[in-house]
Design a protein around this motif. Sequence first.
Motif, PDB file in Angstrom:
ATOM      1  N   ARG A   1       1.136  -1.496  -0.213  1.00  0.00           N
ATOM      2  CA  ARG A   1      -0.050  -0.032   0.056  1.00  0.00           C
ATOM      3  C   ARG A   1       0.473   1.130  -0.006  1.00  0.00           C
ATOM      4  NH1 ARG A   1      -4.226  -3.144   4.563  1.00  0.00           N
ATOM      5  NH2 ARG A   1      -5.418  -3.359   2.487  1.00  0.00           N
ATOM      6  N   MET A   2       1.782   1.048   0.610  1.00  0.00           N
ATOM      7  CA  MET A   2       3.229   1.915   0.616  1.00  0.00           C
ATOM      8  C   MET A   2       3.378   2.611  -0.960  1.00  0.00           C
ATOM      9  SD  MET A   2       5.335   1.479   3.891  1.00  0.00           S
ATOM     10  CE  MET A   2       5.623  -0.076   3.410  1.00  0.00           C
ATOM     11  N   LEU A   3       3.396   0.982  -1.431  1.00  0.00           N
ATOM     12  CA  LEU A   3       4.095   1.821  -2.815  1.00  0.00           C
ATOM     13  C   LEU A   3       2.154   2.399  -3.871  1.00  0.00           C
ATOM     14  CD1 LEU A   3       5.994  -1.536  -3.623  1.00  0.00           C
ATOM     15  CD2 LEU A   3       6.265   1.379  -3.322  1.00  0.00           C
ATOM     16  N   ARG A   4       1.865   1.950  -3.318  1.00  0.00           N
ATOM     17  CA  ARG A   4       0.127   2.393  -4.172  1.00  0.00           C
ATOM     18  C   ARG A   4       0.317   3.589  -3.689  1.00  0.00           C
ATOM     19  NH1 ARG A   4      -3.637  -1.366  -5.274  1.00  0.00           N
ATOM     20  NH2 ARG A   4      -5.414  -0.764  -4.593  1.00  0.00           N
ATOM     21  N   ALA A   5      -0.156   4.257  -3.066  1.00  0.00           N
ATOM     22  CA  ALA A   5       0.091   5.457  -2.426  1.00  0.00           C
ATOM     23  C   ALA A   5       0.655   6.301  -3.231  1.00  0.00           C
ATOM     24  CB  ALA A   5       0.244   5.900  -0.982  1.00  0.00           C
ATOM     25  N   VAL A   6       2.297   6.640  -3.228  1.00  0.00           N
ATOM     26  CA  VAL A   6       2.962   6.449  -4.385  1.00  0.00           C
ATOM     27  C   VAL A   6       2.855   6.688  -5.783  1.00  0.00           C
ATOM     28  CG1 VAL A   6       5.678   7.009  -5.363  1.00  0.00           C
ATOM     29  CG2 VAL A   6       4.972   6.258  -2.776  1.00  0.00           C
ATOM     30  N   ARG A   7       2.224   5.845  -5.619  1.00  0.00           N
ATOM     31  CA  ARG A   7       1.562   5.162  -7.884  1.00  0.00           C
ATOM     32  C   ARG A   7       0.889   6.139  -8.004  1.00  0.00           C
ATOM     33  NH1 ARG A   7      -1.399   1.291  -9.898  1.00  0.00           N
ATOM     34  NH2 ARG A   7      -1.349  -0.039  -7.998  1.00  0.00           N
ATOM     35  N   PHE A   8      -0.754   6.174  -6.745  1.00  0.00           N
ATOM     36  CA  PHE A   8      -1.913   7.532  -6.882  1.00  0.00           C
ATOM     37  C   PHE A   8      -1.450   8.399  -6.935  1.00  0.00           C
ATOM     38  CE2 PHE A   8      -3.867   3.103  -5.573  1.00  0.00           C
ATOM     39  CZ  PHE A   8      -4.822   2.784  -6.505  1.00  0.00           C
ATOM     40  N   ALA A   9      -0.359   8.962  -6.373  1.00  0.00           N
ATOM     41  CA  ALA A   9       0.447  10.817  -5.958  1.00  0.00           C
ATOM     42  C   ALA A   9       0.816  11.014  -7.670  1.00  0.00           C
ATOM     43  CB  ALA A   9       0.807  10.238  -4.856  1.00  0.00           C
ATOM     44  N   ALA A  10       1.673  10.030  -8.048  1.00  0.00           N
ATOM     45  CA  ALA A  10       2.227   9.877  -9.577  1.00  0.00           C
ATOM     46  C   ALA A  10       1.039  10.344 -10.533  1.00  0.00           C
ATOM     47  CB  ALA A  10       3.536   9.370  -9.616  1.00  0.00           C
ATOM     48  N   LYS A  11       0.192   9.206 -10.252  1.00  0.00           N
ATOM     49  CA  LYS A  11      -0.138   9.530 -11.448  1.00  0.00           C
ATOM     50  C   LYS A  11      -1.191  10.187 -11.719  1.00  0.00           C
ATOM     51  CE  LYS A  11      -3.858   5.880 -13.745  1.00  0.00           C
ATOM     52  NZ  LYS A  11      -5.139   5.109 -13.224  1.00  0.00           N
ATOM     53  N   LEU A  12      -1.748  10.292 -10.531  1.00  0.00           N
ATOM     54  CA  LEU A  12      -3.186  11.901 -11.172  1.00  0.00           C
ATOM     55  C   LEU A  12      -2.896  13.105 -10.627  1.00  0.00           C
ATOM     56  CD1 LEU A  12      -5.762   9.369  -8.322  1.00  0.00           C
ATOM     57  CD2 LEU A  12      -5.205   9.246 -11.008  1.00  0.00           C
ATOM     58  N   ASP A  13      -1.302  13.433 -10.162  1.00  0.00           N
ATOM     59  CA  ASP A  13      -0.769  14.335  -9.677  1.00  0.00           C
ATOM     60  C   ASP A  13      -1.736  15.005  -8.277  1.00  0.00           C
ATOM     61  OD1 ASP A  13       0.663  16.836  -9.097  1.00  0.00           O
ATOM     62  OD2 ASP A  13      -0.581  17.546 -11.234  1.00  0.00           O
ATOM     63  N   PHE A  14      -1.586  13.372  -7.875  1.00  0.00           N
ATOM     64  CA  PHE A  14      -2.351  14.192  -6.586  1.00  0.00           C
ATOM     65  C   PHE A  14      -0.928  14.324  -5.196  1.00  0.00           C
ATOM     66  CE2 PHE A  14      -6.908  12.228  -5.963  1.00  0.00           C
ATOM     67  CZ  PHE A  14      -7.059  13.686  -7.329  1.00  0.00           C
ATOM     68  N   ASP A  15      -1.784  14.682  -4.022  1.00  0.00           N
ATOM     69  CA  ASP A  15      -0.461  14.572  -2.449  1.00  0.00           C
ATOM     70  C   ASP A  15      -0.774  13.019  -1.904  1.00  0.00           C
ATOM     71  OD1 ASP A  15       1.121  17.184  -3.591  1.00  0.00           O
ATOM     72  OD2 ASP A  15      -1.229  18.224  -2.549  1.00  0.00           O
ATOM     73  N   ILE A  16       0.199  12.764  -1.279  1.00  0.00           N
ATOM     74  CA  ILE A  16      -0.607  12.333  -0.041  1.00  0.00           C
ATOM     75  C   ILE A  16      -0.794  12.774   1.196  1.00  0.00           C
ATOM     76  CG2 ILE A  16       0.471   9.944   0.706  1.00  0.00           C
ATOM     77  CD1 ILE A  16       2.676   9.337  -1.130  1.00  0.00           C
ATOM     78  N   GLU A  17      -1.621  12.396   1.553  1.00  0.00           N
ATOM     79  CA  GLU A  17      -2.250  13.456   2.787  1.00  0.00           C
ATOM     80  C   GLU A  17      -1.184  13.233   4.124  1.00  0.00           C
ATOM     81  OE1 GLU A  17      -4.315  12.812   6.740  1.00  0.00           O
ATOM     82  OE2 GLU A  17      -3.457  11.476   5.319  1.00  0.00           O
ATOM     83  N   PRO A  18      -1.127  14.073   4.902  1.00  0.00           N
ATOM     84  CA  PRO A  18       0.129  13.946   5.650  1.00  0.00           C
ATOM     85  C   PRO A  18       0.410  12.785   6.802  1.00  0.00           C
ATOM     86  CG  PRO A  18      -0.319  16.089   5.339  1.00  0.00           C
ATOM     87  CD  PRO A  18      -1.733  15.414   4.735  1.00  0.00           C
ATOM     88  N   HIS A  19      -1.345  12.556   7.354  1.00  0.00           N
ATOM     89  CA  HIS A  19      -1.631  11.179   7.679  1.00  0.00           C
ATOM     90  C   HIS A  19      -1.314  10.437   7.538  1.00  0.00           C
ATOM     91  CE1 HIS A  19      -3.172  14.897  10.233  1.00  0.00           C
ATOM     92  NE2 HIS A  19      -2.392  13.918  11.053  1.00  0.00           N
ATOM     93  N   SER A  20      -1.447  10.036   6.095  1.00  0.00           N
ATOM     94  CA  SER A  20      -0.907   8.308   5.563  1.00  0.00           C
ATOM     95  C   SER A  20       0.468   8.638   5.126  1.00  0.00           C
ATOM     96  CB  SER A  20      -1.880   8.691   4.056  1.00  0.00           C
ATOM     97  OG  SER A  20      -3.289   9.242   4.304  1.00  0.00           O
ATOM     98  N   ALA A  21       1.106   9.723   4.985  1.00  0.00           N
ATOM     99  CA  ALA A  21       2.414   9.149   4.785  1.00  0.00           C
ATOM    100  C   ALA A  21       3.156   9.381   5.545  1.00  0.00           C
ATOM    101  CB  ALA A  21       3.099  11.005   3.986  1.00  0.00           C
ATOM    102  N   GLU A  22       3.360  10.527   6.616  1.00  0.00           N
ATOM    103  CA  GLU A  22       3.658  10.310   7.682  1.00  0.00           C
ATOM    104  C   GLU A  22       4.475   9.170   8.482  1.00  0.00           C
ATOM    105  OE1 GLU A  22       3.695  11.959  12.125  1.00  0.00           O
ATOM    106  OE2 GLU A  22       1.927  12.136  10.828  1.00  0.00           O
ATOM    107  N   PRO A  23       3.771   7.845   8.635  1.00  0.00           N
ATOM    108  CA  PRO A  23       4.514   6.661   8.845  1.00  0.00           C
ATOM    109  C   PRO A  23       5.175   6.340   7.377  1.00  0.00           C
ATOM    110  CG  PRO A  23       2.127   6.064   8.412  1.00  0.00           C
ATOM    111  CD  PRO A  23       2.304   7.895   8.545  1.00  0.00           C
ATOM    112  N   ILE A  24       5.278   6.136   6.499  1.00  0.00           N
ATOM    113  CA  ILE A  24       5.989   5.398   5.168  1.00  0.00           C
ATOM    114  C   ILE A  24       6.993   5.037   5.754  1.00  0.00           C
ATOM    115  CG2 ILE A  24       6.378   4.652   2.884  1.00  0.00           C
ATOM    116  CD1 ILE A  24       3.703   6.799   2.220  1.00  0.00           C
TER     117      ILE A  24
END
Length: 460
Positions: free
Chosen positions: A207-230
Amino acid sequence: MIRKILQKLPTPFGRQTRQRTTPQVIAASQHNLHPRRISRHAVSVVEQLQRAGYEAYLVGGCVRDLLLDIVPKDFDVATSATPEEVRATFRNARLIGRRFKLAHVRFGREIIEVATFRASHDSDSDSENLDDSELSRQSESGRLLRDNVYGNFEEDAQRRDFTINALYYNPTDGHIHDFANGIHDVRNRQVRLIGDPVRRYQEDPVRMLRAVRFAAKLDFDIEPHSAEPIFELSELLHDIPPARLFDEVLKLLMSGQGELTFELLREHDLFSPLFPDTEEAIEANPDYSLALIRQALRNTDLRIREDRPVTPAFLFAALLWPALPERVKALEDKGIPTIPAQQQAAQELLAEQCRHTAIPKRFTIPLREIWDMQPRLERRSGRRADQLLEHPRFRAAYDFLLLRETTGEQTQGLGDWWTRYQDANEDQRRQMIRELGSEGAGKRSRGRRKRKPRAPRTGD
């Protein structure tokens, strides 16, 4: 190692996503999803399941992409029907998977993936139709080994990974059902995990890789609380089978946003678990290594945008190349000639890499041929140049040589020579080879030391 990492982390880590027990229902008049862009086969599957008495919705990425005015690559369906009931409903369906059992309904070349509503692994939902070997299982790190606990509509939404993937669309009435404020995150261009991030990443570190993939694909930001523990949890990827990580790397780097994805992977310390030897090479020689990898990814992104063919072999050759020269040099220092040294170093490097990201032989074989031809491209005398030109891997090796030169590697004009040689006629080619011989002879004559004249021999 993994247990120590988990012990350092507070639980819960940051704020959890608020989950609804009843969905927000967005009527057709309140969203911009256009039904005409939906596959007629996907609509047919949903309607046929509904007529058979089951709940069924289009779900996940296809709904998200349609809301973003992106044409979906495929369409997934979530339903209350079990895989066996789906197979009984469609003659053109077959069941796949064990870790996550689902049905594929085939319409020619198009496949509609149909998944039964799941519940979280610790749910008390009914699972009498599965034996103990098929139910949810976890590793000691918390990773789900199987996930076949069936649930209801609400439970299925709550166990999905990201809010933007927990949107359900009913083509019959045009309503979108949103349990996790996914519409809000789509509109605000955020990737947000559902639930406690630490626990969700433990369940499936990919899921950590998926978060990065969606952020890059969609030009989104990873929400801070979701990014913090990665950053702290990135080493959990060592617990993932290397074959699965290879599939994820292809999705990450060969979807048209490879360069941006690479930057995000390194920002969140996710590149090192995938390519540890390359990360070491980057730390040792960042300017050259990063320039070569970024240029290779940039070229790949361009080819994908232009709908031109790309091969993982070439991209993996570029990703791993920075880690190769030091290994070759170490073997040469032991007296091994260049080409055998490179072949041995390549074999060792690929063997180590496959323990982290298992590259199939159908890609490692052409990858090694691209590498093996790099020193051979320097040897052009006699008929060697023509033989190399006829090699089936010549074009890839030539492109790789140009990549090396583009990123600052000095090859004494080798790329330009091969560019001219390919365009030359037969007479011009022979002249180019003769000039190589004269240049070599000149260099040898300039470097030859004159012998001192022998002293005349005198008699005894």
